[in-house]
Design a protein around this motif. Structure first.
Motif, mmCIF file in Angstrom:
data_model
loop_
_atom_site.group_PDB
_atom_site.id
_atom_site.type_symbol
_atom_site.label_atom_id
_atom_site.label_comp_id
_atom_site.label_asym_id
_atom_site.label_seq_id
_atom_site.Cartn_x
_atom_site.Cartn_y
_atom_site.Cartn_z
ATOM 1 N N GLN A 30 47.945 -6.793 11.147
ATOM 2 C CA GLN A 30 47.740 -7.923 12.044
ATOM 3 C C GLN A 30 47.013 -7.500 13.313
ATOM 4 O O GLN A 30 46.241 -8.276 13.891
ATOM 5 C CB GLN A 30 49.075 -8.579 12.402
ATOM 6 N N LEU A 31 47.247 -6.262 13.731
ATOM 7 C CA LEU A 31 46.589 -5.750 14.933
ATOM 8 C C LEU A 31 45.201 -5.183 14.641
ATOM 9 O O LEU A 31 44.522 -4.708 15.550
ATOM 10 C CB LEU A 31 47.465 -4.672 15.577
ATOM 11 N N GLY A 32 44.796 -5.228 13.366
ATOM 12 C CA GLY A 32 43.471 -4.732 13.005
ATOM 13 C C GLY A 32 43.409 -3.241 12.771
ATOM 14 O O GLY A 32 42.313 -2.680 12.631
ATOM 15 N N ASN A 33 44.582 -2.591 12.693
ATOM 16 C CA ASN A 33 44.624 -1.146 12.431
ATOM 17 C C ASN A 33 44.687 -0.927 10.915
ATOM 18 O O ASN A 33 45.711 -0.519 10.363
ATOM 19 C CB ASN A 33 45.846 -0.510 13.101
ATOM 20 N N PHE A 34 43.591 -1.202 10.231
ATOM 21 C CA PHE A 34 43.631 -1.260 8.775
ATOM 22 C C PHE A 34 43.853 0.107 8.125
ATOM 23 O O PHE A 34 44.558 0.210 7.116
ATOM 24 C CB PHE A 34 42.349 -1.906 8.247
ATOM 25 N N VAL A 35 43.275 1.142 8.682
ATOM 26 C CA VAL A 35 43.474 2.481 8.114
ATOM 27 C C VAL A 35 44.936 2.890 8.245
ATOM 28 O O VAL A 35 45.540 3.424 7.301
ATOM 29 C CB VAL A 35 42.545 3.502 8.799
ATOM 30 N N ASP A 36 45.531 2.625 9.406
ATOM 31 C CA ASP A 36 46.950 2.950 9.602
ATOM 32 C C ASP A 36 47.825 2.120 8.663
ATOM 33 O O ASP A 36 48.811 2.622 8.107
ATOM 34 C CB ASP A 36 47.358 2.679 11.050
ATOM 35 N N ALA A 37 47.474 0.846 8.501
ATOM 36 C CA ALA A 37 48.246 -0.020 7.610
ATOM 37 C C ALA A 37 48.197 0.496 6.178
ATOM 38 O O ALA A 37 49.220 0.540 5.479
ATOM 39 C CB ALA A 37 47.708 -1.451 7.675
ATOM 40 N N LEU A 38 47.010 0.898 5.737
ATOM 41 C CA LEU A 38 46.872 1.443 4.384
ATOM 42 C C LEU A 38 47.671 2.728 4.215
ATOM 43 O O LEU A 38 48.302 2.948 3.172
ATOM 44 C CB LEU A 38 45.400 1.718 4.083
ATOM 45 N N GLU A 39 47.649 3.562 5.227
ATOM 46 C CA GLU A 39 48.375 4.832 5.148
ATOM 47 C C GLU A 39 49.870 4.594 4.948
ATOM 48 O O GLU A 39 50.514 5.242 4.112
ATOM 49 C CB GLU A 39 48.135 5.640 6.425
ATOM 50 N N VAL A 40 50.423 3.633 5.693
ATOM 51 C CA VAL A 40 51.853 3.348 5.576
ATOM 52 C C VAL A 40 52.162 2.698 4.227
ATOM 53 O O VAL A 40 53.136 3.059 3.552
ATOM 54 C CB VAL A 40 52.324 2.443 6.733
ATOM 55 N N ALA A 41 51.338 1.730 3.816
ATOM 56 C CA ALA A 41 51.563 1.069 2.527
ATOM 57 C C ALA A 41 51.475 2.069 1.379
ATOM 58 O O ALA A 41 52.287 2.041 0.442
ATOM 59 C CB ALA A 41 50.553 -0.058 2.336
#
Length: 346
Positions: free
Chosen positions: A154-165
């Motif tokens: 939601q904050l646009g941190n897509f690389v971080d989001a992918l890493e956690v997922a």
């Protein structure tokens, strides 16, 4: 008197067991001990009233519970939840904040507080911080990790989001249903990130995001992918094809082309008929009459609301909404071909 006492203890024990089974459900109640049973009983009734839309009565019961158990964090947490679902966000923020102060080391309170802040848009940045603290307090919880990934997205941190997922997908303790949820999230995050990178002609970033998603797809059963997942993979494939033709770097262009082929292969393996699907934008719609027109590759398709896979989303569509669909024949000569089994992708 003894019978009522035994009944209360049985009720409290049932609530404790329910919370142990699913501590990250807002409907379960965290009980510190037998002294909370009376208050928890009122809170359970408050939740039941809130689910029927009787919010004022529910809040009144929470206030009664506060008198029965002063300092009990669940009173404030459940008040926050009731205010949240009644869209009283300022009051929800205050109640969740009080709950957090009363139970600073509770991952559950921080999880619910963070989810509220992110999902409501009240303060997504603070929500991410609260969720990250919840993850540190309960590092084995896949539910918390998924919430952290959603907040990053939601904050646009897509690389971080992918890493956690991806960490959830590859985690040995995650169950099949959790892996499926994390995989769907990873695909959606990759689509959002690739779309933003595509808008900037940042083809290396497109390739990076897709490569990460493909790596995770290699660890899950393709049979678990839904039509919505496959439609999102189709979007990723389009981004890769754009990179293959748009990148001036031969290496990046080749990677994008290879990834597009791999995504196509996954879709074909999961559902051969999915190859016929198309992506288009809503050009015109008539909500009252329940139809819209889609433009895809320069062709105009007629969409009836009944052909949406999730009919309730029709009223949320608007001009330029992105949809996936299966082309169907025109019912009569001179009419537009039909859009069948449509999926809203925004």
């Amino acid at each position: 008197m003894l019978e009522r006492h035994q009944s209360l203890y049985q009720f409290g024990g049932d609530l404790q067991e329910a919370h142990s089974r699913n501590p990250y459900s807002p409907e379960t109640i965290d009980i510190r001990g037998a002294g909370d049973f009376h208050a928890a009983q009122s809170l359970r009734s408050a939740l039941d009233l809130a689910n029927r839309g009787r919010f004022d009565e529910a809040i009144a019961l929470c206030q009664e519970a506060a008198e029965l158990a002063p300092g009990y964090h669940e009173v404030q947490r459940i008040q926050g939840f009731i205010y949240e679902i009644s869209l009283s966000y300022s009051e929800a923020f205050d109640a969740y904040d009080r709950a957090r102060d009363l139970a600073e080391k509770s991952p559950f309170v921080r999880y619910f507080y963070g989810k509220f802040l992110v999902n409501s848009g009240y303060n997504p940045g603070l929500g991410l911080t609260e969720l990250q603290r919840a993850a540190r307090l309960d590092p084995d919880s896949s539910e918390v990790k998924i919430a952290v990934a959603e907040a990053h997205s939601q904050l646009g941190n897509f690389v971080d989001a992918l890493e956690v997922a991806n960490a959830v997908i590859n985690g040995s303790s995650a169950g099949d249903s959790v892996c499926r949820e994390a995989m769907s999230l990873a695909i959606s995050v990759s689509v959002k990130g690739a779309d933003r990178a595509r808008g900037k002609s940042d083809w290396p970033k497109v390739a990076e995001l897709v490569e990460s998603t493909l790596a995770s797809l290699g660890t899950v059963s393709k049979e678990s992918l839904t039509v919505f997942d496959l439609d999102k993979l189709m979007l990723l494939g389009e981004a890769c094809l754009a990179g293959a033709s748009g990148s001036g770097d031969d290496y990046v262009a080749r990677r994008c082309r290879d990834f597009a082929d791999e995504l196509l292969g996954i879709r074909r393996h999961r559902s051969p008929s999915h190859i016929d699907r198309r992506i288009g934008h809503i050009k015109h719609m008539n909500i009252e009459k329940g139809f819209a027109f889609i433009i895809s590759n320069g062709e105009r398709y007629f969409l009836h609301a009944s052909q949406l896979l999730q009919r309730e989303f029709f009223d949320s569509l608007s001009a330029n909404s992105l949809v996936a669909f299966t082309p169907g024949p025109a019912p009569n000569e001179g009419q537009n071909p039909r859009a069948l089994s449509a999926d809203w992708l925004d």
